[in-house]
Scaffold this motif. Structure first.
Motif, short mmCIF file in Angstrom:
data_model
loop_
_atom_site.label_atom_id
_atom_site.label_comp_id
_atom_site.label_asym_id
_atom_site.label_seq_id
_atom_site.Cartn_x
_atom_site.Cartn_y
_atom_site.Cartn_z
N TRP A 161 116.86 52.67 -6.83
CA TRP A 161 117.55 53.69 -7.62
C TRP A 161 116.53 54.51 -8.40
O TRP A 161 115.67 53.96 -9.10
N CYS A 162 116.61 55.84 -8.25
CA CYS A 162 115.74 56.74 -9.02
C CYS A 162 116.52 57.24 -10.24
O CYS A 162 117.50 57.97 -10.09
N PRO A 163 116.12 56.83 -11.44
CA PRO A 163 116.87 57.25 -12.63
C PRO A 163 116.76 58.74 -12.92
O PRO A 163 117.60 59.30 -13.60
N SER A 164 115.73 59.40 -12.37
CA SER A 164 115.59 60.83 -12.58
C SER A 164 116.47 61.63 -11.62
O SER A 164 117.25 62.50 -12.04
N CYS A 165 116.38 61.29 -10.32
CA CYS A 165 117.21 61.98 -9.32
C CYS A 165 118.65 61.50 -9.35
O CYS A 165 119.53 62.12 -8.73
N GLN A 166 118.87 60.37 -10.04
CA GLN A 166 120.22 59.81 -10.14
C GLN A 166 120.83 59.54 -8.77
O GLN A 166 121.97 59.91 -8.49
N THR A 167 120.04 58.91 -7.90
CA THR A 167 120.54 58.62 -6.56
C THR A 167 119.83 57.40 -5.99
O THR A 167 118.75 57.01 -6.46
N GLY A 168 120.47 56.82 -4.98
CA GLY A 168 119.83 55.73 -4.26
C GLY A 168 118.81 56.27 -3.27
O GLY A 168 118.95 57.38 -2.76
N LEU A 169 117.79 55.48 -3.00
CA LEU A 169 116.73 55.88 -2.08
C LEU A 169 116.57 54.84 -0.98
O LEU A 169 116.71 53.64 -1.21
N ALA A 170 116.28 55.34 0.24
CA ALA A 170 115.92 54.43 1.32
C ALA A 170 114.54 53.85 1.03
O ALA A 170 113.76 54.42 0.26
N ASN A 171 114.22 52.71 1.64
CA ASN A 171 112.90 52.10 1.42
C ASN A 171 111.78 53.08 1.73
O ASN A 171 110.74 53.09 1.07
#
Length: 812
Positions: A161-171
């Motif tokens: 989870w990227c708290p800046s982009c506010q989204t989940g990220l793939a590995n």
């Protein structure tokens, strides 16, 4: 000198093939099963960058093979399409506001034009794109079958989870623990996810690799990912702690080495194991929480990196070893993952390298229980091999391999363990918090829970959105579209909400090879008769980067469909070949950052498509990586220009001489066998040799040239079509029967015989072919050099290899 006019000839024949549907595949029932071939390329993701020269390598290889097989009378299915859902188009939409579909369609059109400009013999009537509702209707339909079979379920799962982009990220979007877009430190968060139960098929996915004609290296990669291991599940109790019912708190571990249980000196739980918060002492609570927060910021890949320094924290409590009652401290460490196995391990530092490193780091006890000599010894490094049991009570003195079963039996008898087969393979996290993917066709009803849509409501289409940006809650952009999310339950009709996660890009590529069989069908994903006609795929060619996940996921879906009686084979891809990577001229991987990318459009403009095809196949063996060389492209162009100029010659109507026939038939044999074996570089060499031999012909019979044009046609199809037409033949040359060589004409009248002494070449002699061993031996003995070198020595034996050599073994 006349030059091959590819600028006009190549578009001419591409237009002819398209207009006449020259390569359309039809399910002709009169063709026997063993004369049908399904040849498949791993379809491309249509990126904005377009094709690079690595794409045509595999495509050219399959195209040559398909063209040969059509010449040989096979009914060949060779389709192409596009894996067109994906993150790049969505990220571009977030930046520019351009709908991902617009970008995707534009990219597909460019890819299609580039592919068609290279003269590949695809059946374009079967083209598919995974982002179209006509296609993903059936991706959704297959998902519903998985759901109904109990193979799709919801669970809280950790994501990046990227708290800046506010989204989940793939590995792949996490680099050194940070978001690759904004550089913010990535966290781990538990989010509601859809998961596919691929583990239910782990055993078959592993065992059925034996059915396949794949390289052992690829099979090994699949087996390692599946990670089957046999051992024991063992139950450890936590000392002096009980649950609310008064039952001792306990946890399971899996081990492949139950013989080492007497050497356990500590236990390790994953930082997010459910037991950690329950058992940690007040004195250790803050240290444990701090460590848990650190671990939460790391990806699974970072946590399990064998090269990293071992870290961990003691919980303050102990477990009881079930085989000897010994107290062992319970630690937490981030190299243990909650989602793998039981999320807990037993540690035997004397006999496991990772445990040894951890014990040395934290000063933990080391107890050897296996000795090569059978005597207790102090260790300076861990011993991982078999041996004789020591420090193991009633098992001392016994071979360690036998003790594995004995210890497991003891645990089973006492109710503290059991035989077990474990898999490293985890269930597949199937959902993404994205817009540009297949909507998952279920609704959430307060009364009936998760309810699948009726199949008649498919496809569930992606709605139009104003923003493609993440919602900031961890949900996909679809969650913000109230009039799409809010719906009614298919069971009770009461208010319900649609699923807002979408499927991953893998979904469309799991089954695309089946849709090619019947791409326009609106009743089923493919007609059962067409599936039976073509499947399995006879040859699948693509990059080794897909050696694990794509192939594993596709095999899993196919096995589910097989169990449902919807496909006729247990495996989708019978033969797999991975082409090697084409590197830059500097020997490095091609990339924009290094400036060594070669655009195929530029090569086609300067030299023509046939030259690009021939060069890429002439670079070296298909499966090897090799560097690009622009001088080599020019060499391939010179070869094709020689063919063109020869085609402008005057041909005689005379019968070929025996010498000419021998040259031709040797070429037919070499080109045929090497092309069948995917040895394209040596087949091209054979055609070059033919041209060199042809230079000595006083006249060139028309029949000889006609046959050679057919040999050239799989490799340089535009050139061959034009030369075929120049001969007054009716197009297309692709429909002509492939020539068959006469073995008698492939034999040399004379050969160079090698004479050896003790394996070293000492003389050579040109002799008639077909001499008997006695005649060969006689010639060797009479050779003046051999006579001089063997004089006064004892001949021990004479070895003859017909038509090759005589080796005289001497002493003295």
């Amino acid at each position: 000198m006349s030059k091959y006019p590819y600028e006009t000839i190549e578009p001419k024949w591409q237009s002819f093939w398209a207009k006449n549907k020259t390569f359309r595949a039809v399910e002709d029932p009169s063709v026997p099963q063993d004369r049908r071939l399904y040849v498949l390329d791993m379809f491309p993701y249509p990126s904005g960058a377009g094709l690079h020269v690595g794409h045509p390598e595999g495509y050219t290889a399959t195209d040559i093979w398909c063209r040969l097989r059509r010449h040989q009378g096979y009914n060949v299915l060779h389709p192409m399409g596009f894996d067109s859902f994906g993150l790049p188009a969505e990220n571009y939409a977030i930046k520019t506001g351009t709908h991902p579909e617009a970008t995707t369609v534009e990219n597909i059109n460019r890819f299609r034009q580039q592919i068609q400009s290279l003269g590949f013999s695809y059946d374009w009537d079967r083209e598919v794109s995974t982002h179209t509702p006509e296609y993903y209707r059936w991706t959704q339909w297959i998902f519903l079958q998985l759901f109904k079979k109990g193979l799709a379920y919801e669970a809280l799962m950790p994501i990046n989870w990227c708290p800046s982009c506010q989204t989940g990220l793939a590995n792949e979007e996490v680099v050194d623990g940070k978001c690759d877009r904004c550089g913010t430190v990535v966290e781990r968060r538990n989010l509601r996810q859809w998961v596919l139960k691929i583990t239910a098929y782990a055993d078959r996915l592993e065992k059925d690799l034996d059915l396949l004609d794949w390289s052992e290296s690829i099979k090994t990669m699949q087996r390692n990912w599946i990670g089957r291991s046999e051992g024991a599940d063992v139950l450890f109790e936590v000392e002096n702690l009980r649950d609310e019912t008064g039952k001792p708190l306990s946890f399971w571990i899996f081990t492949t080495r139950p013989d080492t249980l007497y050497g356990v000196t500590y236990m390790v739980l994953a930082p997010d194991h459910a037991l950690v918060d329950k058992i940690t002492t007040p004195e250790q609570r803050q240290a444990v929480r701090d460590y848990q927060e650190q671990a939460r910021r790391k990806s699974d890949l970072e946590r399990t990196d064998l090269a990293k320094e071992k870290t961990g924290v003691f919980t303050g409590v102990y477990a009881i070893n079930p085989v000897n009652g010994k107290r062992v401290p319970i630690w937490i460490s981030d190299y243990v993952l909650a989602g793998y196995g039981f999320g807990a391990i037993m540690a035997v530092p004397a006999h496991d390298t990772r445990d040894w490193a951890f014990a040395r780091q934290f000063g933990l006890e080391v107890i050897p229980v296996i000795s090569p000599s059978g005597k207790p010894e102090s260790l300076t490094e861990c011993y991982t091999g078999p041996g004789v049991m020591v420090n193991s009570q009633e098992f001392d003195g016994q071979p360690s391999e036998k003790v594995k079963k004995a210890v497991t039996a003891k645990l089973e008898k006492e109710g503290r363990g059991r035989l077990s087969v474990n898999y490293k393979l985890r269930d597949w996290i199937f959902s993404r918090q994205r817009y540009w993917g297949e909507p998952i066709p279920v609704v959430h009803c307060p009364e009936h829970g998760i309810v699948p849509l009726s199949e008649s409501e498919l496809p569930l289409r992606l709605p139009e959105v104003k923003s493609y940006a993440p919602t900031g809650t961890g949900e996909s952009p679809l969650a913000a579209i109230d009039n799409w999310v809010n719906t009614s339950c298919p069971v009770c009709g009461k208010p319900a909400k649609r699923e807002t996660n979408t499927m991953p890009q893998w979904a469309g590529s799991c089954w695309y090879y089946l849709r090619y069989l019947d791409p326009k069908n609106t009743d089923v994903f493919a007609d059962p008769n067409k599936i039976a006609y073509w499947m399995p795929v006879d040859l699948y060619v693509g990059g080794a980067e897909h050696a694990v996940l794509h192939l594993l996921y596709a095999r899993f879906w196919h096995k589910v469909l097989f169990d449902l009686g919807l496909v006729t084979t247990p495996e989708p891809f019978q033969r797999l070949v991975n082409q090697g990577m084409i590197l830059g001229e500097n020997g490095q991987k091609m990339s924009k950052s290094t400036g060594n990318v070669v655009n195929p459009d530029e090569i086609v403009r300067e030299y023509g498509a046939d030259t690009l095809r021939v060069y890429e196949m002439f670079m070296g063996p298909l499966q090897d990586s090799k560097p690009w060389n622009t001088n080599g492209v020019a060499g391939a162009s010179r070869f094709l220009n020689r063919v063109w100029r020869l085609g402008e010659s005057s041909f005689s109507d005379e019968a070929p001489t025996k010498t000419q026939l021998k040259v031709l038939h040797k070429t037919i044999k070499k080109v045929t066998q090497d092309t069948e074996n995917l040895s394209f570089n040596t087949a091209i060499s054979a055609m070059m040799v033919f041209l060199n031999e042809a230079d000595s012909f006083t006249s060139f019979p028309r029949s000889l040239w006609r046959t050679f044009v057919i040999l050239v046609s799989p490799y340089a199809p535009h050139l061959a079509e034009e030369l075929w037409e120049k001969l007054g033949e009716k197009p297309s040359v692709s429909h002509e029967a492939w020539p068959v060589w006469d073995e008698a004409l492939c034999q040399d009248d004379e050969i160079e015989m090698v004479f050896q002494i003790n394996g070293k070449i000492r003389s050579r002699l040109t002799v008639p072919a077909g001499l008997t061993p006695a005649q060969m031996e006689e010639l060797a003995r009479r050779d003046s050099r051999i006579t001089a070198l063997t004089e006064g020595k004892t001949v021990v034996k004479i070895i003859t290899v017909p038509n090759k050599l005589v080796n005289i073994v001497v002493q003295g």
